[in-house]
Every structure is written in structure tokens, then in C-alpha cells.
Design a protein around this motif. Structure first.
Motif, PDB file in Angstrom:
ATOM      1  N   ILE A  60      43.037  45.659  66.023  1.00  0.00           N
ATOM      2  CA  ILE A  60      42.349  45.607  64.745  1.00  0.00           C
ATOM      3  C   ILE A  60      43.431  45.618  63.669  1.00  0.00           C
ATOM      4  N   LEU A  61      43.427  44.592  62.817  1.00  0.00           N
ATOM      5  CA  LEU A  61      44.474  44.379  61.823  1.00  0.00           C
ATOM      6  C   LEU A  61      43.913  44.568  60.416  1.00  0.00           C
ATOM      7  N   HIS A  62      44.814  44.940  59.519  1.00  0.00           N
ATOM      8  CA  HIS A  62      44.447  45.207  58.127  1.00  0.00           C
ATOM      9  C   HIS A  62      45.459  44.510  57.227  1.00  0.00           C
ATOM     10  N   LEU A  63      44.969  43.656  56.343  1.00  0.00           N
ATOM     11  CA  LEU A  63      45.844  42.931  55.427  1.00  0.00           C
ATOM     12  C   LEU A  63      45.283  43.029  54.007  1.00  0.00           C
ATOM     13  N   PRO A  64      45.964  43.760  53.107  1.00  0.00           N
ATOM     14  CA  PRO A  64      45.564  43.760  51.696  1.00  0.00           C
ATOM     15  C   PRO A  64      46.327  42.682  50.930  1.00  0.00           C
ATOM     16  N   VAL A  65      45.615  41.926  50.102  1.00  0.00           N
ATOM     17  CA  VAL A  65      46.222  40.864  49.308  1.00  0.00           C
ATOM     18  C   VAL A  65      45.789  41.029  47.855  1.00  0.00           C
ATOM     19  N   THR A  66      46.556  40.423  46.946  1.00  0.00           N
ATOM     20  CA  THR A  66      46.139  40.339  45.549  1.00  0.00           C
ATOM     21  C   THR A  66      45.979  38.886  45.146  1.00  0.00           C
ATOM     22  N   TYR A  67      45.071  38.670  44.193  1.00  0.00           N
ATOM     23  CA  TYR A  67      44.828  37.339  43.640  1.00  0.00           C
ATOM     24  C   TYR A  67      45.242  37.343  42.165  1.00  0.00           C
ATOM     25  N   ARG A  68      46.013  36.331  41.784  1.00  0.00           N
ATOM     26  CA  ARG A  68      46.516  36.226  40.421  1.00  0.00           C
ATOM     27  C   ARG A  68      46.334  34.804  39.893  1.00  0.00           C
ATOM     28  N   GLY A  69      46.263  34.716  38.559  1.00  0.00           N
ATOM     29  CA  GLY A  69      46.162  33.421  37.916  1.00  0.00           C
ATOM     30  C   GLY A  69      47.499  32.789  37.611  1.00  0.00           C
ATOM     31  N   ALA A  70      48.594  33.491  37.910  1.00  0.00           N
ATOM     32  CA  ALA A  70      49.947  32.972  37.680  1.00  0.00           C
ATOM     33  C   ALA A  70      50.878  33.648  38.683  1.00  0.00           C
ATOM     34  N   PRO A  71      52.014  33.009  39.014  1.00  0.00           N
ATOM     35  CA  PRO A  71      52.924  33.603  40.002  1.00  0.00           C
ATOM     36  C   PRO A  71      53.667  34.814  39.435  1.00  0.00           C
ATOM     37  N   ILE A  72      54.159  35.661  40.360  1.00  0.00           N
ATOM     38  CA  ILE A  72      55.008  36.798  40.007  1.00  0.00           C
ATOM     39  C   ILE A  72      56.462  36.343  40.124  1.00  0.00           C
ATOM     40  N   ASP A  73      57.228  36.536  39.081  1.00  0.00           N
ATOM     41  CA  ASP A  73      58.649  36.167  39.119  1.00  0.00           C
ATOM     42  C   ASP A  73      59.376  36.969  40.198  1.00  0.00           C
ATOM     43  N   GLY A  74      60.156  36.254  41.018  1.00  0.00           N
ATOM     44  CA  GLY A  74      60.991  36.910  42.011  1.00  0.00           C
ATOM     45  C   GLY A  74      60.265  37.401  43.244  1.00  0.00           C
ATOM     46  N   ALA A  75      59.009  37.002  43.439  1.00  0.00           N
ATOM     47  CA  ALA A  75      58.230  37.509  44.580  1.00  0.00           C
ATOM     48  C   ALA A  75      57.864  36.405  45.566  1.00  0.00           C
TER      49      ALA A  75
END
Length: 200
Positions: A60-75
């Protein structure tokens, strides 16, 4: 409140989650069976956090993600996917543990300052379709530490229905199982150096 549109994503959530897991040492292989999701929304309404709980092989796996309207610099190393949402346009999906706003939301949740978001559904024209409970229910366990510390994630949910000790943590419950999703590792107490003794 999480606003969810019955919209198309390209690539889809299943596609980008599967591709990301395939490149993680803990991600396993084969088909994914979704158990459920949960969400948090930041107070500015700009960033959303979604956690996926899945069965893959015997894990059983767990993956948290975020959604953004623009990219994060350096990520760039933590960019899971750039996807096109048929209502919201281009969206950037990141590993939530590398997103400062995602970490802030998790700290707020561990402190009891925010609750997981309710799901409210709209069609592509903005018509409200109704609400639905998440298949994953989150709750807090453990005591608040004096020295707050660092949030860590459990990606592989090996220890189901275990107490988990005294650490402050976010536990997810679904069907007839539960597991720790996130925990707080307190900062160590500062060490005071002994005062050297002078020889008489």
C-alpha cells in the motif's frame, strides 16, 4: 473546501502518478488500484495538496502531490508532471514534500489549524454538482512537541493499525485499515557544552 471539476487532465492523474512511482525505489511496479484520496487547500487558494493511497503489488503506497498554476524555481527534480486541465489550463504537479506551501499546509494540519478539505464538484461550465466525502479520513495522534521539528512522509504503509508511539502524526483511515501518513520529528534539545575546569 476543495473545488473539483469534472474535467480532463492530459496526462491523467493515473498516468503521471504511475510514471513517478516507476522511478522511485519504493514505488513497485504493475497496475495501480486507487484506495482513496484526501486534500488540503492553502488559505490563498493558489496551491492544492492531494494525497493518493494505492495498492500496487502487495504494497500500500502513499503519494502526496501539490498542484500549482506556475512552476517552482529550482524544483525541477521534484516536478512530477506538467499537465493540462481542461478548465484551469496548464498545471504543475510536484512532490508535496519539496513544495514549501505543501509543507506549510502539513504543519498546519499537524498543529490542528486546518482540516482536510471537503470535496465539492462542478462541471466544466461551473455548475455545482454536489459534494462527497473523501474515502480517506485524517486524524491527529500524539502530543505536540515543545520543539516543533520536521515533517516526514511515509510512502510505504507497512504498519497498518499500529499505535505509532508518542510522535505527533497524521493518520489516515480507510475501509477497515489505518496507517501513519506523516509524522513530526522534534528538533533535538540544544546541547550545552560543559564549562572547562581550570587547574589550581
Amino acid at each position: 473546501m476543495a473545488t473539483i471539476y469534472t474535467a480532463e487532465l492530459n496526462p491523467s492523474k493515473r498516468e503521471f502518478v504511475t510514471a513517478w512511482l516507476d522511478n522511485q525505489f519504493w514505488g513497485g511496479s504493475g497496475e495501480i488500484e486507487l484506495i482513496g484520496t484526501y486534500r488540503f487547500d492553502d488559505t490563498s487558494g493558489e496551491v492544492g495538496l492531494e494525497g493518493f493511497v494505492m495498492r500496487r503489488e502487495e504494497r500500500i503506497l502513499h503519494l502526496p502531490v501539490t498542484y500549482r498554476g506556475a512552476p517552482i524555481d529550482g524544483a525541477d527534480d521534484y516536478l512530477i508532471s506538467q499537465t493540462h486541465h481542461s478548465v484551469l489550463g496548464d498545471r504543475w504537479v510536484y512532490d508535496a514534500m519539496a513544495d514549501p506551501v505543501g509543507i506549510h499546509m502539513l504543519n498546519q494540519a499537524l498543529a490542528g489549524e486546518i482540516q482536510q478539505a471537503e470535496y465539492h464538484f462542478y462541471n466544466e461550465d461551473g455548475q455545482y454538482l454536489g459534494s462527497e466525502d473523501s474515502a480517506i479520513t485524517l486524524y491527529i495522534r500524539g502530543e505536540l512537541p515543545e520543539n516543533w521539528g520536521t515533517v516526514s512522509v511515509h510512502h510505504v504503509l507497512d504498519h497498518l493499525d499500529e499505535d505509532g508511539g508518542e510522535l505527533r502524526r497524521l493518520v489516515g483511515r480507510w475501509e477497515d485499515a489505518s496507517a501513519t501518513f506523516f509524522e513530526l520529528t522534534p528538533e533535538p534539545e540544544p546541547q550545552t557544552a560543559p564549562i572547562p575546569m581550570m587547574d589550581e
